[in-house]
Write a protein that holds these residues in place. Structure first.
Motif, PDB file in Angstrom:
ATOM      1  N   LEU A   1       0.952  -1.184   0.085  1.00 28.35           N
ATOM      2  CA  LEU A   1       0.129   0.203  -0.058  1.00 28.35           C
ATOM      3  C   LEU A   1       0.837   1.187   0.028  1.00 28.35           C
ATOM      4  O   LEU A   1       0.647   2.060  -0.689  1.00 28.35           O
ATOM      5  N   ASN A   2       1.876   1.247   0.802  1.00 35.33           N
ATOM      6  CA  ASN A   2       2.892   2.325   0.917  1.00 35.33           C
ATOM      7  C   ASN A   2       3.556   2.483  -0.723  1.00 35.33           C
ATOM      8  O   ASN A   2       3.731   3.784  -1.141  1.00 35.33           O
ATOM      9  N   ALA A   3       4.001   1.483  -1.061  1.00 34.08           N
ATOM     10  CA  ALA A   3       4.383   1.696  -2.503  1.00 34.08           C
ATOM     11  C   ALA A   3       3.408   2.399  -3.383  1.00 34.08           C
ATOM     12  O   ALA A   3       4.004   3.216  -4.233  1.00 34.08           O
ATOM     13  N   ASP A   4       2.373   1.761  -3.477  1.00 36.80           N
ATOM     14  CA  ASP A   4       1.204   2.286  -4.354  1.00 36.80           C
ATOM     15  C   ASP A   4       1.115   3.763  -4.055  1.00 36.80           C
ATOM     16  O   ASP A   4       0.682   4.458  -5.008  1.00 36.80           O
ATOM     17  N   LEU A   5       1.065   4.070  -2.686  1.00 37.45           N
ATOM     18  CA  LEU A   5       0.733   5.487  -2.421  1.00 37.45           C
ATOM     19  C   LEU A   5       1.921   6.531  -2.815  1.00 37.45           C
ATOM     20  O   LEU A   5       1.725   7.487  -3.325  1.00 37.45           O
ATOM     21  N   ASP A   6       3.076   5.830  -3.056  1.00 38.01           N
ATOM     22  CA  ASP A   6       4.104   6.614  -3.280  1.00 38.01           C
ATOM     23  C   ASP A   6       4.184   6.783  -4.823  1.00 38.01           C
ATOM     24  O   ASP A   6       4.492   7.884  -5.281  1.00 38.01           O
TER      25      ASP A   6
ATOM     26  N   LEU B   1      -3.502   6.234 -13.153  1.00 36.98           N
ATOM     27  CA  LEU B   1      -4.336   6.875 -12.064  1.00 36.98           C
ATOM     28  C   LEU B   1      -5.391   5.817 -11.671  1.00 36.98           C
ATOM     29  O   LEU B   1      -5.724   5.247 -10.480  1.00 36.98           O
ATOM     30  N   ASP B   2      -6.314   5.132 -12.834  1.00 41.88           N
ATOM     31  CA  ASP B   2      -6.996   4.268 -12.319  1.00 41.88           C
ATOM     32  C   ASP B   2      -6.646   2.973 -11.750  1.00 41.88           C
ATOM     33  O   ASP B   2      -7.317   2.519 -10.864  1.00 41.88           O
ATOM     34  N   THR B   3      -5.472   2.438 -12.353  1.00 39.79           N
ATOM     35  CA  THR B   3      -4.941   1.337 -11.610  1.00 39.79           C
ATOM     36  C   THR B   3      -4.733   1.390 -10.227  1.00 39.79           C
ATOM     37  O   THR B   3      -4.899   0.612  -9.305  1.00 39.79           O
ATOM     38  N   LEU B   4      -4.051   2.620 -10.018  1.00 44.19           N
ATOM     39  CA  LEU B   4      -3.494   2.896  -8.674  1.00 44.19           C
ATOM     40  C   LEU B   4      -4.621   3.184  -7.633  1.00 44.19           C
ATOM     41  O   LEU B   4      -4.611   2.822  -6.604  1.00 44.19           O
ATOM     42  N   ARG B   5      -5.535   3.979  -8.219  1.00 46.60           N
ATOM     43  CA  ARG B   5      -6.911   4.433  -7.273  1.00 46.60           C
ATOM     44  C   ARG B   5      -7.626   2.798  -6.827  1.00 46.60           C
ATOM     45  O   ARG B   5      -7.962   2.798  -5.678  1.00 46.60           O
TER      46      ARG B   5
ATOM     47  N   ILE C   1      -5.197   0.845  -4.304  1.00 50.91           N
ATOM     48  CA  ILE C   1      -5.063   1.452  -3.165  1.00 50.91           C
ATOM     49  C   ILE C   1      -6.166   1.193  -2.320  1.00 50.91           C
ATOM     50  O   ILE C   1      -6.430   0.994  -1.073  1.00 50.91           O
ATOM     51  N   TYR C   2      -7.490   1.485  -2.918  1.00 47.26           N
ATOM     52  CA  TYR C   2      -8.840   1.227  -2.441  1.00 47.26           C
ATOM     53  C   TYR C   2      -8.948  -0.103  -2.042  1.00 47.26           C
ATOM     54  O   TYR C   2      -9.274  -0.674  -0.654  1.00 47.26           O
ATOM     55  N   ARG C   3      -8.641  -1.074  -2.883  1.00 47.50           N
ATOM     56  CA  ARG C   3      -8.806  -2.614  -2.361  1.00 47.50           C
ATOM     57  C   ARG C   3      -8.088  -3.001  -1.393  1.00 47.50           C
ATOM     58  O   ARG C   3      -8.853  -3.712  -0.397  1.00 47.50           O
ATOM     59  N   VAL C   4      -6.830  -2.823  -1.231  1.00 52.79           N
ATOM     60  CA  VAL C   4      -5.654  -2.965  -0.133  1.00 52.79           C
ATOM     61  C   VAL C   4      -6.082  -2.224   1.316  1.00 52.79           C
ATOM     62  O   VAL C   4      -6.446  -2.796   2.169  1.00 52.79           O
ATOM     63  N   ALA C   5      -6.512  -0.941   1.000  1.00 51.13           N
ATOM     64  CA  ALA C   5      -6.855  -0.082   2.192  1.00 51.13           C
ATOM     65  C   ALA C   5      -8.332  -0.687   2.938  1.00 51.13           C
ATOM     66  O   ALA C   5      -8.456  -0.887   4.109  1.00 51.13           O
ATOM     67  N   HIS C   6      -9.137  -1.129   1.882  1.00 44.92           N
ATOM     68  CA  HIS C   6     -10.318  -1.693   2.643  1.00 44.92           C
ATOM     69  C   HIS C   6     -10.242  -2.855   3.277  1.00 44.92           C
ATOM     70  O   HIS C   6     -10.835  -3.169   4.194  1.00 44.92           O
ATOM     71  N   GLN C   7      -9.515  -3.686   2.601  1.00 45.02           N
ATOM     72  CA  GLN C   7      -9.099  -5.024   3.219  1.00 45.02           C
ATOM     73  C   GLN C   7      -8.443  -4.919   4.344  1.00 45.02           C
ATOM     74  O   GLN C   7      -8.960  -5.543   5.643  1.00 45.02           O
ATOM     75  N   LEU C   8      -7.515  -4.021   4.661  1.00 48.78           N
ATOM     76  CA  LEU C   8      -6.757  -3.790   5.822  1.00 48.78           C
ATOM     77  C   LEU C   8      -7.668  -3.459   6.829  1.00 48.78           C
ATOM     78  O   LEU C   8      -7.563  -3.704   8.014  1.00 48.78           O
ATOM     79  N   ARG C   9      -8.676  -2.492   6.608  1.00 46.78           N
ATOM     80  CA  ARG C   9      -9.668  -1.863   7.598  1.00 46.78           C
ATOM     81  C   ARG C   9     -10.370  -2.702   8.025  1.00 46.78           C
ATOM     82  O   ARG C   9     -10.748  -2.857   9.352  1.00 46.78           O
ATOM     83  N   ARG C  10     -10.924  -3.723   7.316  1.00 55.31           N
ATOM     84  CA  ARG C  10     -11.749  -4.750   7.561  1.00 55.31           C
ATOM     85  C   ARG C  10     -11.168  -5.700   8.430  1.00 55.31           C
ATOM     86  O   ARG C  10     -11.870  -6.446   9.372  1.00 55.31           O
ATOM     87  N   GLU C  11      -9.670  -6.154   8.359  1.00 55.08           N
ATOM     88  CA  GLU C  11      -8.720  -6.990   9.367  1.00 55.08           C
ATOM     89  C   GLU C  11      -8.556  -6.368  10.504  1.00 55.08           C
ATOM     90  O   GLU C  11      -8.452  -6.928  11.708  1.00 55.08           O
ATOM     91  N   GLN C  12      -9.012  -5.131  10.842  1.00 52.96           N
ATOM     92  CA  GLN C  12      -8.732  -4.536  12.020  1.00 52.96           C
ATOM     93  C   GLN C  12      -9.640  -4.809  13.035  1.00 52.96           C
ATOM     94  O   GLN C  12     -10.853  -4.781  12.949  1.00 52.96           O
ATOM     95  N   PRO C  13      -9.422  -4.960  14.454  1.00 52.78           N
ATOM     96  CA  PRO C  13     -10.219  -5.031  15.373  1.00 52.78           C
ATOM     97  C   PRO C  13     -11.092  -4.026  15.749  1.00 52.78           C
ATOM     98  O   PRO C  13     -10.592  -2.682  15.752  1.00 52.78           O
TER      99      PRO C  13
END
Length: 105
Positions: free
Chosen positions: A9-14, A85-89, A92-104
Motif C-alpha cells: 500500500l505504501n509503495a502504491d501511495l508513493d 491513475l485508475d490502476t493505482l486508485r 489502493i482502495y482494495r488494499v486499504a479496504h481489506q486492511l480496515r476490515r481486518e482491524q479489531p
C-alpha cells in the motif's frame, strides 16, 4: 495491520504521489500524503483517511488528470496518465479496504 499489505500500500501511495505531483494535482496530493504519513507512523487512521477519499460528488473517484482541469500534462499524455491513475486508485482502495476490515473493532 499486515506488514506485507502495508508495504504494498505504501509503495502504491508513493507511486500515486509521484503521479499527482507530476500533474500538479495539489488537493489529492496533500490528502494522500497525510494518509501516507499516518501509515508510516503506524497510525491506522491513514486507512480511514484513504477510504474517506472515495465516494460521493467531488471524490477521488471523480478525478481526471487533464490540462483542461489545470493539470500540468500535455493532452497527449492524458489517457496514459489516467489509466495509471485508475490502476493505482483501484489497488489502493482494495488494499486499504481489506486492511480496515481486518482491524479489531
Amino acid at each position: 495491520m499486515a506488514s506485507d499489505s502495508i508495504g504494498g500500500l505504501n509503495a502504491d501511495l508513493d507511486s500515486l504521489l509521484v503521479l499527482l505531483d507530476d500533474a500538479d494535482e495539489q488537493h489529492w496530493s496533500r490528502w494522500f500524503r497525510a494518509a501516507r504519513r499516518d501509515l508510516s507512523n503506524r497510525d491506522a487512521y491513514g486507512l480511514r483517511r484513504i477510504l474517506q477519499a472515495y465516494g460521493g460528488m467531488g471524490s477521488f473517484n471523480d478525478l481526471v488528470i487533464h490540462p483542461r482541469n489545470g493539470h500540468t500534462i500535455s493532452p497527449d499524455e492524458a489517457r496514459q496518465v489516467n489509466e495509471r491513475l485508475d490502476t493505482l486508485r483501484t489497488q489502493i482502495y482494495r488494499v486499504a479496504h481489506q486492511l480496515r476490515r481486518e482491524q479489531p473493532r
